[in-house]
Design an enzyme around this catalytic site. Structure first.
Site, PDB file in Angstrom:
ATOM      1  CE  LYS A   1     -52.279 -36.755   0.149  1.00 54.50           C
ATOM      2  NZ  LYS A   1     -52.114 -36.460  -1.301  1.00 54.50           N
TER       3      LYS A   1
ATOM      4  CB  CYS B   1     -63.387 -42.161 -12.771  1.00 57.48           C
ATOM      5  SG  CYS B   1     -62.303 -41.202 -11.702  1.00 57.48           S
TER       6      CYS B   1
ATOM      7  CD  GLU C   1     -65.475 -41.070  -9.371  1.00 61.08           C
ATOM      8  OE1 GLU C   1     -64.891 -42.109  -9.761  1.00 61.08           O
ATOM      9  OE2 GLU C   1     -65.155 -39.936  -9.736  1.00 61.08           O
TER      10      GLU C   1
ATOM     11  N   GLY D   1     -60.563 -41.114  -5.789  1.00 57.75           N
ATOM     12  CA  GLY D   1     -59.283 -41.792  -5.904  1.00 57.75           C
ATOM     13  C   GLY D   1     -59.491 -43.290  -5.997  1.00 57.75           C
ATOM     14  CB  SER D   2     -57.176 -46.105  -5.568  1.00 55.46           C
ATOM     15  OG  SER D   2     -56.767 -46.137  -4.206  1.00 55.46           O
ATOM     16  CB  THR D   3     -61.498 -49.237  -4.888  1.00 55.54           C
ATOM     17  OG1 THR D   3     -62.222 -48.780  -6.035  1.00 55.54           O
ATOM     18  CG2 THR D   3     -62.423 -50.037  -3.993  1.00 55.54           C
TER      19      THR D   3
ATOM     20  CD  GLU E   1     -59.506 -47.924 -11.611  1.00 62.28           C
ATOM     21  OE1 GLU E   1     -60.214 -46.946 -11.908  1.00 62.28           O
ATOM     22  OE2 GLU E   1     -59.141 -48.170 -10.449  1.00 62.28           O
TER      23      GLU E   1
END
Length: 542
Positions: free
Chosen positions: A212, A327, A293, A265-267, A425
């Site tokens: 994806k 990042c 990550e 991607g995002s946490t 962030e």
């Protein structure tokens, strides 16, 4: 050929081209940018090697000229996700049996195609679709993508050659099987190289992948798929399914053949994935491998002994290259009071010289942020700084989305070390600086370590080796990639394996054998050359 014991030698990093005026690479890239911008292509799903069109259409636009449509793309629905899973499971059966040298050879051919034939194509697609300038595209969609592919072949050699000892009557070996099922690759917009590696690192180890891509990087990712095909990657080994995460994830995480996820991607999204996997554990054939990550709030810590000009350059480059959408981008900095005025003046001069605009003008250092959602989120943080007594905007703070999603490089001075822009962030061209009293260096180190839940990258600037060592120890777990007298960005494959822990991910170090080994399911094999003929051991004798 199959009887040969083969080893890939350690490669060299791909040379970064300069794109200086009148250079051959600049002329080629300029022509490709013109060609690509003048057309509008249709991007299908690619499942089992076949193009699939759903009629559910999205648009690919230039972030720096958001009325300019580069492509339309088809989005996967429930039916297409199931098709992709079936194609991956079917392809894996044959792919895993292919000798590992053959799999590596395909990866190396992909690298060679990108290095020579398609370098301008990949860079132009990344520049136009993801709003990267020529240099940022070159180090990403060309060099880092190539390095991942070439170094992974080398690391493969290392992993497969790592075998246990055998003794005279026993032969011991380890078989590095792929995972039992398919791998789900979820890739970000900001690095074409990461998109490639999240798919190819599991694939090279014999796994099949359902991919994806981020909707804002589909153009460059689609060209990757076309290059994979030309290089001879068998149909179904990687299946390309753009679409909504909620639709795709529902089918992926509930399937019994789901074996692992490779994510950047995002946490928040990663946590949601992990929660969903936990709910479905009884469904799976095996415990899935989870490699991710995620976010970062990357720091620059400055000791009074540091060189102010070096610090200023590191802050400008570290915070504002690719609009801070890395990042690893420098997002918070801690400067001693004695140095602040000098660094501030230097940063101001550089920012006054920096140009912001379209990627097709090579003089622009800063380009657009990726989309309107990012623009809105980032500018909200700027407004918080504008409307508080706890911080002030030192440079920048202006923005305009009328043509492209442009935000001028912004420097905030936080009077409160826990002001929101020091802690959360932002993922944009915003740097927040906290000025500390010189004598509170060690106290400030504890502040650096405790302020953020993340632990991705960070750096210390110091010409005092004792102070450097203190920072090195105090910040031991504050960053997975730690830099001394350098900006906290720019990890190179084979030199600085990349990844962080805490809320920044699983720290499985892309760009080393540590990541590749996660995509294996080892089997230990013992062959007894002289099996015993009696159950009795010598100690049983009277």
């Amino acid at each position: 050929m199959n009887s040969a014991i083969f080893k890939f030698e350690k490669p060299k990093n791909e040379t970064v081209l300069s794109y200086a005026p009148n250079s051959p690479e600049r002329k080629e890239l300029t022509a490709e940018l013109e060609r690509m911008a003048a057309q509008q292509i249709e991007i299908p799903l690619i499942i089992g090697g076949k193009e699939v069109r759903t009629g559910n259409i999205g648009k690919v636009v230039m972030p720096h000229d958001h009325n300019h449509v580069l492509a339309t793309y088809h989005m996967a629905g429930e039916k297409e996700v199931k098709m992709a899973i079936e194609a991956a499971v079917e392809a894996r059966a044959k792919w895993e049996k292919l000798p590992w040298v053959e799999r590596a050879s395909i990866a190396l051919r992909i690298a060679e195609l990108i290095s020579k034939k398609y370098r301008a194509v990949m860079n132009a697609a990344t520049m136009l679709g993801q709003s990267k300038n020529a240099y940022q595209a070159e180090i990403d969609s060309a060099c880092e993508t190539i390095d991942f592919l070439r170094f992974n072949a080398y690391y493969m050699s290392q992993i497969y050659s790592d075998q246990p000892m055998s003794i005279t009557d026993t032969i011991n070996r380890v078989e590095y099987r792929p995972l039992e099922g398919f791998v789900f690759a979820v890739t970000p917009f900001n690095f074409t190289a990461i998109a490639s590696n999240l798919c190819m690192s599991p694939a090279i180890m014999g796994n099949a992948v359902v991919w994806k891509p981020a909707t804002t990087s589909i153009l460059s990712n689609y060209y990757l798929m076309k290059i994979y095909k030309e290089a001879g990657l068998p149909d179904g080994v990687i299946n390309f399914i753009p679409g909504k995460g909620s639709v795709i994830g529902k089918e992926i995480f509930s399937h019994k053949e789901f074996a692992g996820v490779h994510f950047t991607g995002s946490t928040w999204t990663f946590n949601a994935f992990w929660t969903e996997m936990a709910k479905n554990l009884p469904t799976y054939r095996s415990y899935p491998k989870v490699v991710g990550e995620t976010g970062g709030k990357d720091f620059v810590m400055v000791h009074p002994s540091a060189d102010p000009q070096q610090v200023a350059v590191a802050l400008v480059r570290g915070a504002f290259e690719y609009q801070g959408q890395k990042c690893s981008a420098a997002s918070r900095a801690y400067l001693p009071k004695s140095m602040w005025a000098t660094v501030k003046e230097s940063v101001g001069k550089m920012l006054a010289d920096i140009k912001v605009g379209d990627v097709r003008s090579f003089t622009n250092f800063v380009n657009a942020v990726i989309d309107e959602a990012a623009f809105t989120s980032i500018t909200q943080y700027i407004e918080k700084a504008r409307n508080t007594k706890d911080a002030e905007i030192v440079f920048g703070g202006t923005y305009d989305k009328s043509k492209g999603y442009f935000i001028n490089p912004t420097v905030i001075q936080a009077h409160d070390p826990h002001f929101v822009t020091m802690e959360e962030e932002i993922f944009g061209p915003v740097l927040t600086i906290y000025v500390y009293e010189d004598e509170k260096f060690e106290e400030t180190l504890d502040l650096v370590d405790s302020t953020s839940p993340y632990a991705l990258t960070g750096s210390i600037f110091s010409n005092d080796r004792y102070a450097t060592e203190v920072a090195f120890e105090r910040l031991k777990y504050a960053a997975g990639n730690f830099y001394i007298n350098d900006k906290p960005t720019g990890a190179v494959v084979g030199q600085q394996p990349f990844g962080g822990a805490r809320a920044s991910g699983t720290n499985d170090k892309a760009g080393s054998y540590l990541n590749l080994i996660r995509w294996t399911n080892p089997r230990s094999i013992k062959e007894n050359l002289n099996p015993p003929a009696d159950y009795k051991y010598p100690f049983l004798s009277e």
